[in-house]
Design a protein around this motif. Structure first.
Motif, PDB file in Angstrom:
ATOM      1  N   GLY A  43       0.819  -1.211   0.000  1.00 51.64           N
ATOM      2  CA  GLY A  43       0.000   0.000   0.000  1.00 51.64           C
ATOM      3  C   GLY A  43       0.850   1.256   0.000  1.00 51.64           C
ATOM      4  N   GLU A  44       1.893   1.272   0.844  1.00 45.93           N
ATOM      5  CA  GLU A  44       2.741   2.459   0.951  1.00 45.93           C
ATOM      6  C   GLU A  44       3.709   2.577  -0.232  1.00 45.93           C
ATOM      7  OE1 GLU A  44       3.184   5.064   3.306  1.00 45.93           O
ATOM      8  OE2 GLU A  44       1.148   4.415   3.761  1.00 45.93           O
ATOM      9  N   VAL A  45       4.355   1.467  -0.559  1.00 48.02           N
ATOM     10  CA  VAL A  45       5.511   1.513  -1.464  1.00 48.02           C
ATOM     11  C   VAL A  45       5.111   1.459  -2.942  1.00 48.02           C
ATOM     12  CG1 VAL A  45       7.546   0.204  -2.153  1.00 48.02           C
ATOM     13  CG2 VAL A  45       7.097   0.609   0.248  1.00 48.02           C
ATOM     14  N   VAL A  46       4.102   0.626  -3.262  1.00 57.19           N
ATOM     15  CA  VAL A  46       3.685   0.489  -4.659  1.00 57.19           C
ATOM     16  C   VAL A  46       2.564   1.470  -4.985  1.00 57.19           C
ATOM     17  CG1 VAL A  46       2.812  -1.109  -6.405  1.00 57.19           C
ATOM     18  CG2 VAL A  46       4.356  -1.939  -4.632  1.00 57.19           C
ATOM     19  N   LEU A  47       1.481   1.444  -4.192  1.00 55.62           N
ATOM     20  CA  LEU A  47       0.298   2.233  -4.541  1.00 55.62           C
ATOM     21  C   LEU A  47       0.474   3.710  -4.207  1.00 55.62           C
ATOM     22  CD1 LEU A  47      -2.477  -0.264  -3.339  1.00 55.62           C
ATOM     23  CD2 LEU A  47      -1.572   0.045  -5.651  1.00 55.62           C
ATOM     24  N   ARG A  48       1.016   4.017  -3.029  1.00 52.99           N
ATOM     25  CA  ARG A  48       1.041   5.411  -2.591  1.00 52.99           C
ATOM     26  C   ARG A  48       2.222   6.181  -3.173  1.00 52.99           C
ATOM     27  NH1 ARG A  48       1.329   7.834   2.993  1.00 52.99           N
ATOM     28  NH2 ARG A  48       0.620   9.958   2.607  1.00 52.99           N
ATOM     29  N   HIS A  49       3.437   5.657  -2.988  1.00 51.21           N
ATOM     30  CA  HIS A  49       4.615   6.426  -3.401  1.00 51.21           C
ATOM     31  C   HIS A  49       5.203   6.003  -4.742  1.00 51.21           C
ATOM     32  CE1 HIS A  49       4.879   8.763   0.244  1.00 51.21           C
ATOM     33  NE2 HIS A  49       4.746   7.672   0.968  1.00 51.21           N
ATOM     34  N   GLY A  50       4.819   4.832  -5.235  1.00 50.02           N
ATOM     35  CA  GLY A  50       5.345   4.373  -6.519  1.00 50.02           C
ATOM     36  C   GLY A  50       6.859   4.180  -6.525  1.00 50.02           C
ATOM     37  N   TRP A  51       7.423   3.819  -5.355  1.00 45.96           N
ATOM     38  CA  TRP A  51       8.867   3.569  -5.313  1.00 45.96           C
ATOM     39  C   TRP A  51       9.218   2.298  -6.090  1.00 45.96           C
ATOM     40  CZ3 TRP A  51       8.423   4.811   0.502  1.00 45.96           C
ATOM     41  CH2 TRP A  51       8.641   6.179   0.697  1.00 45.96           C
ATOM     42  N   LEU A  52       8.275   1.361  -6.122  1.00 44.69           N
ATOM     43  CA  LEU A  52       8.482   0.119  -6.860  1.00 44.69           C
ATOM     44  C   LEU A  52       7.244  -0.188  -7.693  1.00 44.69           C
ATOM     45  CD1 LEU A  52       9.808  -2.325  -4.094  1.00 44.69           C
ATOM     46  CD2 LEU A  52      11.197  -1.076  -5.741  1.00 44.69           C
ATOM     47  N   THR A  53       7.420  -0.927  -8.813  1.00 43.26           N
ATOM     48  CA  THR A  53       6.275  -1.427  -9.567  1.00 43.26           C
ATOM     49  C   THR A  53       5.804  -2.722  -8.906  1.00 43.26           C
ATOM     50  OG1 THR A  53       7.615  -2.802 -11.007  1.00 43.26           O
ATOM     51  CG2 THR A  53       7.294  -0.523 -11.696  1.00 43.26           C
ATOM     52  N   ALA A  54       4.590  -3.165  -9.291  1.00 46.61           N
ATOM     53  CA  ALA A  54       4.061  -4.413  -8.729  1.00 46.61           C
ATOM     54  C   ALA A  54       5.011  -5.569  -9.011  1.00 46.61           C
ATOM     55  CB  ALA A  54       2.670  -4.701  -9.294  1.00 46.61           C
ATOM     56  N   GLN A  55       5.656  -5.510 -10.192  1.00 45.98           N
ATOM     57  CA  GLN A  55       6.575  -6.585 -10.570  1.00 45.98           C
ATOM     58  C   GLN A  55       7.824  -6.599  -9.686  1.00 45.98           C
ATOM     59  OE1 GLN A  55       9.179  -6.634 -14.173  1.00 45.98           O
ATOM     60  NE2 GLN A  55       7.469  -7.801 -15.000  1.00 45.98           N
ATOM     61  N   GLU A  56       8.413  -5.429  -9.478  1.00 43.96           N
ATOM     62  CA  GLU A  56       9.593  -5.356  -8.609  1.00 43.96           C
ATOM     63  C   GLU A  56       9.243  -5.819  -7.201  1.00 43.96           C
ATOM     64  OE1 GLU A  56      12.286  -1.621 -10.085  1.00 43.96           O
ATOM     65  OE2 GLU A  56      10.252  -1.165  -9.458  1.00 43.96           O
TER      66      GLU A  56
END
Lengths: 181, 182
Positions: free
Chosen positions: B30-43
């Motif tokens: 929720g924080e890293v992929v959806l909110r901040h986009g630091w990583l893609t779902a694949q990463e």
């Protein structure tokens, strides 16, 4: 000396448990209760229950309380550091080299196969843990609603935790008040 | 800025991460992929795979990895891991002193009656969010990858759920399958 032994014991626990969480419990029991006799069996169970009901990483929670019991605040810091350090170092090395490694065609092929497997490994405990969490036909709407608001509407899981905790408290309080009348 | 965001994201994950490793994954996602986009779902899925195969708690593994990739620095990894563990320190040491009083209390039991089933739903949401084109391919784009992914997913689910097959073994087998198929 005791600090060194504390660090080393938790370092080994962190190093040798693959998969984390519940996989660590028997390893910890053996090291802390059976071998070192730092804490009694019944106390270990209490610490485990407390660690499970608190948020955060189970193994880290257990190490903090055990370290605190043995050598106060400094003991808690040393024990937590020991638990965290092995994964920190290993993952750091992987993170530093994986980006380059990932460009490799063979690695990409392997990971194309691994990704759906990982998603299945996340999905399986939903049904395994459902029983342990006492999900029944009366409250099954709670996990379904929780999954849907996060998946479809992009709600943060944090709101789900807050709402579920508040809802549980409210429901329990109202039910008891009605029972008392 | 990224340092402050990183600290608060993982501190929040530490505060609200009830229910162990898999439930924490939904928070991290929720924080890293959806909110901040630091990583893609694949990463993110790749990190989960790596975490499963390496020792240590999944939460620490993800914090270290994400902290490093988001900042490109060892200090980012240290900050994220520290932020994740800090709430545990504060909460566990406080709770330990009041252990008996709190643990038996009715309010705590009530809160957990609501929390426990919701956490199961959060684990489900983590799986659902990751079932996307990045991880499975799409029927229009690459139908071969899509079909192969569905088969791998179903096989791993059945093997793990019904036959309690070891997670690491299944990841290795899926990797071999990927190598042979693609």
């Amino acid at each position: 000396m005791i600090f060194l032994r504390l660090f080393w014991t938790f370092f080994k626990i962190g190093l040798f448990t693959i998969g984390g969480g519940y996989a660590m419990v028997p390893v910890m029991e053996e090291a802390l209760v059976a071998k070192r006799k730092w804490i009694a069996d019944s106390e270990f169970v209490d610490i485990l229950a407390l660690s499970q009901s608190a948020p955060g990483i189970l193994a880290v929670n257990v190490s903090i309380v055990t370290g605190y019991r043995i050598k106060g605040f400094a003991g808690a810091v040393v024990a937590a550091l020991g638990t965290v350090l092995p994964s920190f170092v290993i993952i750091l090395l992987i993170a530093m080299f994986f980006a380059r490694f990932k460009e490799n065609e063979t690695v990409e092929r392997i990971f194309k196969g691994i990704r759906p497997a990982v998603v299945a490994l996340i999905a399986a405990p939903v049904f395994k843990l459902g029983k342990a969490a006492r999900v029944n036909r009366y409250n099954v709407w709670i996990p379904i609603a929780a999954a849907l608001v996060v998946w479809l509407f992009g709600f943060s899981p944090i709101w789900v935790v807050l709402a579920a905790g508040a809802g549980g408290w409210l429901y329990g309080t109202i039910k008891r008040k009605r029972g008392a009348q | 800025m990224i340092w402050i965001q990183l600290f608060f994201s993982f501190f929040k994950i530490g505060v609200f991460g009830f229910g162990g490793g898999y439930a924490m994954l939904s928070m991290i996602q929720g924080e890293v992929v959806l909110r901040h986009g630091w990583l893609t779902a694949q990463e993110f899925t790749d990190i989960v795979a790596i975490s499963q195969m390496t020792p240590g708690p999944i939460g620490i593994n993800s914090a270290t990895y994400i902290g490093y990739t988001a900042t490109g620095s060892v200090w980012g990894a240290a900050l994220a891991s520290f932020a994740l563990v800090l709430p545990s320190f504060i909460l566990m040491l406080t709770l330990f002193r009041f252990f008996m009083k709190y643990h038996e209390s009715r309010s705590v039991t009530d809160v957990f009656a609501g929390l426990r089933p919701a956490v199961i739903g959060l684990i489900a949401s983590a799986a659902l969010v990751l079932m996307n084109g990045e991880n499975f391919g799409t029927p229009q784009g690459d139908s071969r990858q899509f079909i192969a992914s569905i088969v791998i997913f179903a096989a791993v689910f059945v093997a793990n759920f019904f036959f309690r097959a070891n997670a690491i073994l299944l990841i290795v087998l899926a990797g071999i399958a990927g190598f042979l198929i693609y």
